[in-house]
Design a protein around this motif. Structure first.
Motif, PDB file in Angstrom:
ATOM      1  N   ASN A 296       0.453   1.482  -9.239  1.00  0.00           N
ATOM      2  CA  ASN A 296       0.965   2.844  -9.215  1.00  0.00           C
ATOM      3  C   ASN A 296       2.414   2.810  -9.701  1.00  0.00           C
ATOM      4  O   ASN A 296       3.271   2.208  -9.072  1.00  0.00           O
TER       5      ASN A 296
ATOM      6  N   LYS B 297      -3.796   0.221  -0.721  1.00  0.00           N
ATOM      7  CA  LYS B 297      -3.220   1.051  -1.782  1.00  0.00           C
ATOM      8  C   LYS B 297      -1.699   0.969  -1.775  1.00  0.00           C
ATOM      9  O   LYS B 297      -1.095   0.577  -0.792  1.00  0.00           O
TER      10      LYS B 297
ATOM     11  N   ASP C 189       1.828   3.474  -3.248  1.00  0.00           N
ATOM     12  CA  ASP C 189       2.235   4.714  -3.902  1.00  0.00           C
ATOM     13  C   ASP C 189       3.370   4.431  -4.892  1.00  0.00           C
ATOM     14  O   ASP C 189       3.832   3.296  -5.014  1.00  0.00           O
ATOM     15  N   LYS C 190       3.817   5.459  -5.589  1.00  0.00           N
ATOM     16  CA  LYS C 190       4.823   5.273  -6.635  1.00  0.00           C
ATOM     17  C   LYS C 190       6.192   4.861  -6.093  1.00  0.00           C
ATOM     18  O   LYS C 190       7.061   4.469  -6.847  1.00  0.00           O
TER      19      LYS C 190
ATOM     20  N   ILE D 178      -5.112   7.741  -1.435  1.00  0.00           N
ATOM     21  CA  ILE D 178      -3.685   8.042  -1.347  1.00  0.00           C
ATOM     22  C   ILE D 178      -3.324   8.802  -2.618  1.00  0.00           C
ATOM     23  O   ILE D 178      -3.687   8.377  -3.712  1.00  0.00           O
ATOM     24  N   SER D 179      -2.614   9.935  -2.498  1.00  0.00           N
ATOM     25  CA  SER D 179      -2.170  10.642  -3.694  1.00  0.00           C
ATOM     26  C   SER D 179      -1.159   9.774  -4.448  1.00  0.00           C
ATOM     27  O   SER D 179      -0.533   8.882  -3.870  1.00  0.00           O
ATOM     28  N   LEU D 180      -1.003  10.006  -5.733  1.00  0.00           N
ATOM     29  CA  LEU D 180      -0.112   9.188  -6.549  1.00  0.00           C
ATOM     30  C   LEU D 180       1.314   9.159  -6.009  1.00  0.00           C
ATOM     31  O   LEU D 180       2.004   8.152  -6.100  1.00  0.00           O
ATOM     32  N   ASP D 181       1.762  10.277  -5.424  1.00  0.00           N
ATOM     33  CA  ASP D 181       3.124  10.312  -4.898  1.00  0.00           C
ATOM     34  C   ASP D 181       3.200   9.918  -3.418  1.00  0.00           C
ATOM     35  O   ASP D 181       4.262   9.924  -2.818  1.00  0.00           O
ATOM     36  N   GLY D 182       2.066   9.541  -2.830  1.00  0.00           N
ATOM     37  CA  GLY D 182       2.054   9.066  -1.450  1.00  0.00           C
ATOM     38  C   GLY D 182       2.204  10.132  -0.392  1.00  0.00           C
ATOM     39  O   GLY D 182       2.392   9.820   0.772  1.00  0.00           O
ATOM     40  N   THR D 183       2.093  11.415  -0.758  1.00  0.00           N
ATOM     41  CA  THR D 183       2.306  12.473   0.231  1.00  0.00           C
ATOM     42  C   THR D 183       1.026  12.914   0.941  1.00  0.00           C
ATOM     43  O   THR D 183       1.105  13.575   1.959  1.00  0.00           O
TER      44      THR D 183
END
Length: 104
Positions: free
Chosen positions: A5, A33, A35-36, A77-82
């Motif tokens: 990511n 996972k 995140d960015k 997990i969303s790409l931005d980790g939120t």
């Protein structure tokens, strides 16, 4: 399991930033996972069955769950980790329930 990511790669028990070249050992977490921002998501390894958690620069934090449904493996997990999703299991009765955590 390997996950990429942004500038981050996580695999096994290592987190690597390809831009800076830094390499960190991820301990206290079964890695799933990243995140960015380099936060690593997975499950606490010393608990059976699994318990969702996040690793940030050496610190593992369990994600809050309903005490009646504390068990679950990390989902997406969303790409931005939120946004984090999983399915939590209850011991009795065995009725799975989807859960979403939103970080701010």
């Amino acid at each position: 399991m390997t996950n990429v990511n942004g500038d981050w790669i996580v695999g096994g028990s290592s987190r690597w930033n390809v831009r800076t070249g830094s390499l960190d050992q991820v301990t206290g977490l079964l890695v799933r996972k990243i995140d960015k921002f380099g936060r690593v998501f997975g499950e606490a390894p010393d608990l059976a069955p699994p318990y969702p958690a996040v690793w940030v620069n050496g610190t593992v934090t369990w994600l809050p769950t309903d005490p009646r449904r504390p068990l679950g493996m990390m989902g997406r997990i969303s790409l931005d980790g939120t946004r984090i999703t999983t399915v939590l299991q209850a011991d009795n009765p065995p009725d799975p329930r989807p859960v979403v955590w939103t970080c701010r």
